[in-house]
Design a protein around this motif. Structure first.
Motif, short mmCIF file in Angstrom:
data_model
loop_
_atom_site.label_atom_id
_atom_site.label_comp_id
_atom_site.label_asym_id
_atom_site.label_seq_id
_atom_site.Cartn_x
_atom_site.Cartn_y
_atom_site.Cartn_z
N HIS A 24 0.82 -1.18 -0.15
CA HIS A 24 0.08 -0.05 0.18
C HIS A 24 1.06 1.41 0.09
O HIS A 24 1.58 1.53 1.10
N HIS A 32 -2.66 6.65 -4.35
CA HIS A 32 -2.39 5.50 -3.58
C HIS A 32 -2.49 4.41 -4.54
O HIS A 32 -2.92 4.18 -5.52
N CYS A 190 -9.37 5.35 -1.19
CA CYS A 190 -8.39 4.09 -0.96
C CYS A 190 -8.99 2.97 -0.13
O CYS A 190 -9.34 3.03 0.96
N TRP A 192 -7.48 0.09 0.56
CA TRP A 192 -6.43 -0.36 1.31
C TRP A 192 -6.42 0.88 2.77
O TRP A 192 -5.94 0.00 3.78
N CYS A 193 -6.45 2.05 2.59
CA CYS A 193 -6.75 2.88 3.58
C CYS A 193 -8.00 2.37 4.60
O CYS A 193 -7.74 2.43 5.74
N LEU A 199 0.43 2.10 5.32
CA LEU A 199 0.84 2.96 3.92
C LEU A 199 2.41 3.19 4.25
O LEU A 199 2.95 3.52 4.97
ZN LIG Z 1 -4.52 4.32 0.84
#
Ligand SMILES: [Zn+2]
Length: 202
Positions: A24, A32, A190, A192-193, A199
């Motif tokens: 990520h 991102h 995002c 993945w956030c 990150l």
């Molecule tokens: Zn992200």
């Protein structure tokens, strides 16, 4: 290892050397992505640089018109990332010379070092580590052609086209691996956030 490495072999080298990473990542422009790819990390090791250069040289040798003029070819890189491959390819093809274009900052046009002037009719292969948008390669092609040089081919280790990739028409393009474009998203949306994946800034 085959004389022309397969896509899987190239991807394995990229992963093993940390040139290709899953995770990520946040890029300087704020986007991102779940993928990081910097081919020069693989080129640190001369055996990998040689494997990729020799592989590309074999693809070129299969092209009769290029093979016929191999000793006259200039390998010209638009980035320092393309240099290792350009020297390796020059060596493997017993070609004539290597040089590169550069710029001090993003707003500046690409240029050659003082006293380095491409010749009229000089046959050139453009060499870079990766072809993504192709903008810098297209700028280099224009610069060479403005000097009367003749671009006869394009060689990259990794071809990662996206919908904005510049077309080079029927110019022969050689690459060792073709990868899907990485998926970029703005930090706010995002996934993945949202999942709380740590990150890394790159
Ligand atoms: Zn992200």
């Amino acid at each position: 290892m085959h004389l022309i490495p397969t896509q899987d072999e190239v991807v394995a080298v990229l992963r093993e050397t940390g040139a290709l990473r899953d995770g990520h990542f946040e890029y300087p422009n704020g986007l991102h992505s779940n993928e990081y790819l910097k081919v020069p990390l693989a080129m640190r090791y001369s055996r990998h640089q040689r494997m990729m250069s020799v592989g590309l040289s074999r693809l070129f040798r299969a092209h009769p018109e290029i093979r016929a003029i191999a000793k006259d070819l200039s390998m010209v890189a638009p980035t320092t990332g393309g240099l290792a491959l350009a020297f390796g390819l020059c060596d493997a093809l017993r070609a004539r010379q290597v040089y590169w274009a550069e710029r001090e900052h993003e707003q500046e046009a690409l240029h050659f070092r003082q006293f380095l002037i491409p010749e009229t009719g000089e046959p050139v292969v453009l060499v870079d580590d990766i072809l993504r948008t192709g903008q810098r390669l297209a700028e280099l092609k224009k610069l060479l052609e403005a000097h009367g040089a003749r671009v006869v081919g394009l060689a990259v280790a990794v071809y990662q086209p996206n919908p904005t990739t510049v077309s080079f028409g029927d110019l022969p393009l050689y690459y060792l691996a073709k990868l899907d474009a990485s998926y970029y998203v703005d930090g706010q949306q995002c996934e993945w956030c949202r999942r709380g994946v740590p990150l890394e800034k790159v």
